[in-house]
Enzyme design. Sequence first.
Site, PDB file in Angstrom:
ATOM      1  N   TYR A 148       0.170   8.127  -1.557  1.00 52.57           N
ATOM      2  CA  TYR A 148       0.308   8.936  -0.350  1.00 52.57           C
ATOM      3  C   TYR A 148      -1.072   9.341   0.165  1.00 52.57           C
ATOM      4  CZ  TYR A 148       1.781  13.218   2.227  1.00 52.57           C
ATOM      5  OH  TYR A 148       1.990  14.208   3.152  1.00 52.57           O
ATOM      6  N   ASP A 167       4.819  10.881  -8.248  1.00 44.67           N
ATOM      7  CA  ASP A 167       5.427  11.335  -7.007  1.00 44.67           C
ATOM      8  C   ASP A 167       6.792  10.653  -6.912  1.00 44.67           C
ATOM      9  OD1 ASP A 167       6.275  11.801  -4.399  1.00 44.67           O
ATOM     10  OD2 ASP A 167       4.242  11.775  -3.581  1.00 44.67           O
ATOM     11  N   ARG A 209       5.624  37.405  -6.943  1.00 41.25           N
ATOM     12  CA  ARG A 209       4.908  36.126  -6.862  1.00 41.25           C
ATOM     13  C   ARG A 209       5.334  35.159  -7.959  1.00 41.25           C
ATOM     14  NH1 ARG A 209      -0.021  34.720  -9.045  1.00 41.25           N
ATOM     15  NH2 ARG A 209      -0.661  36.893  -9.375  1.00 41.25           N
ATOM     16  N   LYS A 228      11.619  16.867   2.065  1.00 48.22           N
ATOM     17  CA  LYS A 228      12.330  15.650   2.455  1.00 48.22           C
ATOM     18  C   LYS A 228      13.818  15.753   2.100  1.00 48.22           C
ATOM     19  CE  LYS A 228       8.253  13.909   3.514  1.00 48.22           C
ATOM     20  NZ  LYS A 228       7.243  14.898   3.810  1.00 48.22           N
TER      21      LYS A 228
END
Length: 402
Positions: free
Chosen positions: A111, A183, A58, A208
């Site tokens: 966003y 961002d 993890r 993206k």
Amino acid sequence: MTTTHQASTLLAHAARRPELHHGMVNTPIYRGSTIISTSLDQWESRKRPDNPYASYGRFGTPTTGALEEVIAQAEGGYRSIVLPSGLAACTHAILALVKTGDHVLLPDSVYGPTRAFAERVLARFGIEAEFYDPLIGAGIAAQLRSNTRVVFVEAPGSGTFEMQDIPAIAQAAHTVGAFVVMDNTWATPLFFKPFEHGVDVSVQAGTKYIVGHSDAILGVATANERAWPLLQKGVHDFGQTIGPDDVFLALRGMRTLALRMQQHWATGVQLAQMLHKHPLVERVMHPALAHDAGHALWKRDFLGASGLFSVALRPVRREALAAFFDSLQLFGIGLSWGGYESLVLPMDAPRRNTRTWDLQGPLVRIHAGLEDVQDLAADLCQALHAAERVQAQGDVLLAAAE
């Protein structure tokens, strides 16, 4: 790998260690949860804080480590950490830095899902989220409080592409000890260097441009040395992890990012310039265009542009708008962006707390992919012509009815 190399060279060579992987150029996909030791000494040595692959899958593998290293170098940050989505990167970057009673500032153009998180989740945790005019610049000082812990920035703004004066906002935020979280998905690490402009944590939707092929979902957060311990602990405390196959696809995408971004930039600007002249278009929102209100800030702080921008059409009937979308042949209608394929998306009028949205026509977001720009321009033109034809037919019918 030194960061003095040009971007394309850095991205091609960073975090490549063939000698550790039997000569393989690419870091292989490591699938595993359990990491075993054969002695107590080995177990204890693996639990050192500086060992990224310490005791459990993890916390990462050599595959995730390679991706995080490349992104940290590209952004100029201290360390990076990957998360399951771009939204997870936004939300966990904020959560890692705040506590009950804190105050968070976000731009009114943020966003949408980040906005919803601030309004719904932070409120449940007793953290006050307040929105500010994205054009406020140094004037944000008037909204800062002694308990302001995070100032979130996003440039250009989501959907409407307002530019923000990041250095001025960061300078003001740091006077009260707040962290600046950005961002940086639109510009990528290639076209905006967040840590050179006062940002403490930079987040991206790796889905993206980093992945670049529309076949994986992930996010990434990069921090400076001040914010890194809080970010790393905050992400680990929530148990966030990501599958190795998506990480591998993102790492592969990083190797070609510089070349792809040059094409997205060039095609996006050409399409935006063409649309700016079209009679059915009310406004083109693209900061790389000289007429755009945010162009001066873009030219001062950014090194390039991506392929994403918006246009506001003049008011038309729904039938005409449907004719535009239905006539497109090379542009799919899709929520995401950043892949090799071109996309369009009808958008609702933006929510605003600080100013009134001044355009009445429909808003359309466009992502310029890697197709030939002349083909894309022709497709947009014929679709706009179809919309004009349907609008004119409606005008004739309306006049006849009167």
